[in-house]
Design an enzyme around this catalytic site. Structure first.
Site, PDB file in Angstrom:
ATOM      1  N   CYS A  79     -37.050  40.001  -2.802  1.00  0.00           N
ATOM      2  CA  CYS A  79     -38.034  39.761  -3.864  1.00  0.00           C
ATOM      3  C   CYS A  79     -37.785  40.667  -5.076  1.00  0.00           C
ATOM      4  O   CYS A  79     -36.831  40.440  -5.807  1.00  0.00           O
ATOM      5  CB  CYS A  79     -39.435  39.888  -3.287  1.00  0.00           C
ATOM      6  SG  CYS A  79     -40.625  38.924  -4.200  1.00  0.00           S
ATOM      7  N   HIS A 171     -39.932  37.240   1.806  1.00  0.00           N
ATOM      8  CA  HIS A 171     -40.063  38.538   2.487  1.00  0.00           C
ATOM      9  C   HIS A 171     -39.829  38.402   4.006  1.00  0.00           C
ATOM     10  O   HIS A 171     -40.806  38.240   4.751  1.00  0.00           O
ATOM     11  CB  HIS A 171     -41.477  39.093   2.283  1.00  0.00           C
ATOM     12  CG  HIS A 171     -41.753  39.601   0.915  1.00  0.00           C
ATOM     13  ND1 HIS A 171     -41.675  40.933   0.576  1.00  0.00           N
ATOM     14  CD2 HIS A 171     -42.110  38.955  -0.210  1.00  0.00           C
ATOM     15  CE1 HIS A 171     -41.980  41.086  -0.693  1.00  0.00           C
ATOM     16  NE2 HIS A 171     -42.252  39.906  -1.195  1.00  0.00           N
ATOM     17  N   GLU A 173     -39.250  40.660   6.062  1.00  0.00           N
ATOM     18  CA  GLU A 173     -39.811  41.826   6.763  1.00  0.00           C
ATOM     19  C   GLU A 173     -41.300  41.657   7.066  1.00  0.00           C
ATOM     20  O   GLU A 173     -41.875  42.437   7.816  1.00  0.00           O
ATOM     21  CB  GLU A 173     -39.558  43.108   5.942  1.00  0.00           C
ATOM     22  CG  GLU A 173     -40.471  43.347   4.750  1.00  0.00           C
ATOM     23  CD  GLU A 173     -40.198  42.448   3.543  1.00  0.00           C
ATOM     24  OE1 GLU A 173     -39.338  41.555   3.616  1.00  0.00           O
ATOM     25  OE2 GLU A 173     -40.882  42.637   2.513  1.00  0.00           O
TER      26      GLU A 173
HETATM   27  N1  GLN Z   1     -43.121  39.449  -9.135  1.00  0.00           N
HETATM   28  C1  GLN Z   1     -42.595  40.698  -8.682  1.00  0.00           C
HETATM   29  C2  GLN Z   1     -41.646  41.304  -9.711  1.00  0.00           C
HETATM   30  O1  GLN Z   1     -41.384  40.729 -10.714  1.00  0.00           O
HETATM   31  C3  GLN Z   1     -41.877  40.550  -7.356  1.00  0.00           C
HETATM   32  C4  GLN Z   1     -42.873  40.229  -6.289  1.00  0.00           C
HETATM   33  C5  GLN Z   1     -42.499  40.753  -4.929  1.00  0.00           C
HETATM   34  O2  GLN Z   1     -41.610  41.576  -4.754  1.00  0.00           O
HETATM   35  N2  GLN Z   1     -43.232  40.307  -3.954  1.00  0.00           N
HETATM   36  O3  GLN Z   1     -41.175  42.388  -9.494  1.00  0.00           O
END
Ligand code: GLN
Length: 193
Positions: A79, A171, A173
């Site tokens: 992410c 995610h 994890e």
């Molecule tokens: N939207 C977040 C960002 O731009 C990422 C979201 C996440 O890691 N769950 O960093």
């Protein structure tokens, strides 16, 4: 195996638990001196990429981490971690810091909280019915160079690999399923040889 986990912000504890459950030693990177410890791989967790990027720069961690990845250190970014590794963020304008992976990323592509959701889908070389938790997730608009698509969902790329680098916009994890982490450990073994 000894895995470094970037622990400046975000969902790093869950990665630690997952890796310990798979028999790895883990340690947290919170400052430059932590980074100098021996390690076989690195995890960059989800969270807020703008905050992580700022802290990486302020702590002097960006350059050594980037150099280690370019030299072949296996890395998994989830992410926000994916956003940090991308060479191009949002319409190819700029990168968020580490800029080691040949991917173009759209941030917050699924909107704000309303865009958080759970699906089961397949990931290449990892398996079928993989649980995927998306939280204000980015998606990969395109891969180029040596980057390869590992998973797509609704026509959007949600996982990719480029040699020693693995990224997911979801995610792994935050689920009970450790197949993505096991796949990453196979990469760590491959690059450790
Ligand atoms: N939207 C977040 C960002 O731009 C990422 C979201 C996440 O890691 N769950 O960093």
């Amino acid at each position: 195996m000894r895995i470094a986990i970037l622990a400046l912000q975000g969902a790093f504890i869950e990665h630690e638990l997952m890796m310990r459950g798979l028999g790895c030693d883990v340690f947290e990177i919170r400052k430059l001196s932590d980074w100098n410890q021996p390690k076989d791989g690195l995890i960059i967790p989800g969270g807020e990429s703008t905050v992580q990027s700022k802290l990486l720069n302020e702590l002097g961690l960006s350059v050594p981490i980037r150099n280690a990845i370019i030299s072949g250190l296996p890395v998994m970014g989830t992410c926000a971690g994916l956003i940090l590794l991308a060479e191009q963020v949002e319409n190819g304008n700029s990168s968020m810091g580490l800029s080691t992976m040949s991917i173009e990323v759209c941030r917050n592509a699924y909107g704000r909280q309303l865009g958080s959701f759970y699906v089961k889908s397949s990931m290449k070389d990892v398996g079928e019915d993989l649980p995927m938790v998306f939280i204000r997730a980015p998606y990969i608009k395109r891969v180029y160079g040596n980057a390869r698509v590992m998973a797509e969902r609704d026509g959007r790329i949600v996982a990719a690999r480029q040699e020693n680098q693995l990224v997911t916009s979801f995610h792994p994890e935050l689920t009970e399923d450790n197949r993505v982490h096991r796949y990453f450990l196979d990469m760590v073994r491959e690059y450790g040889e």
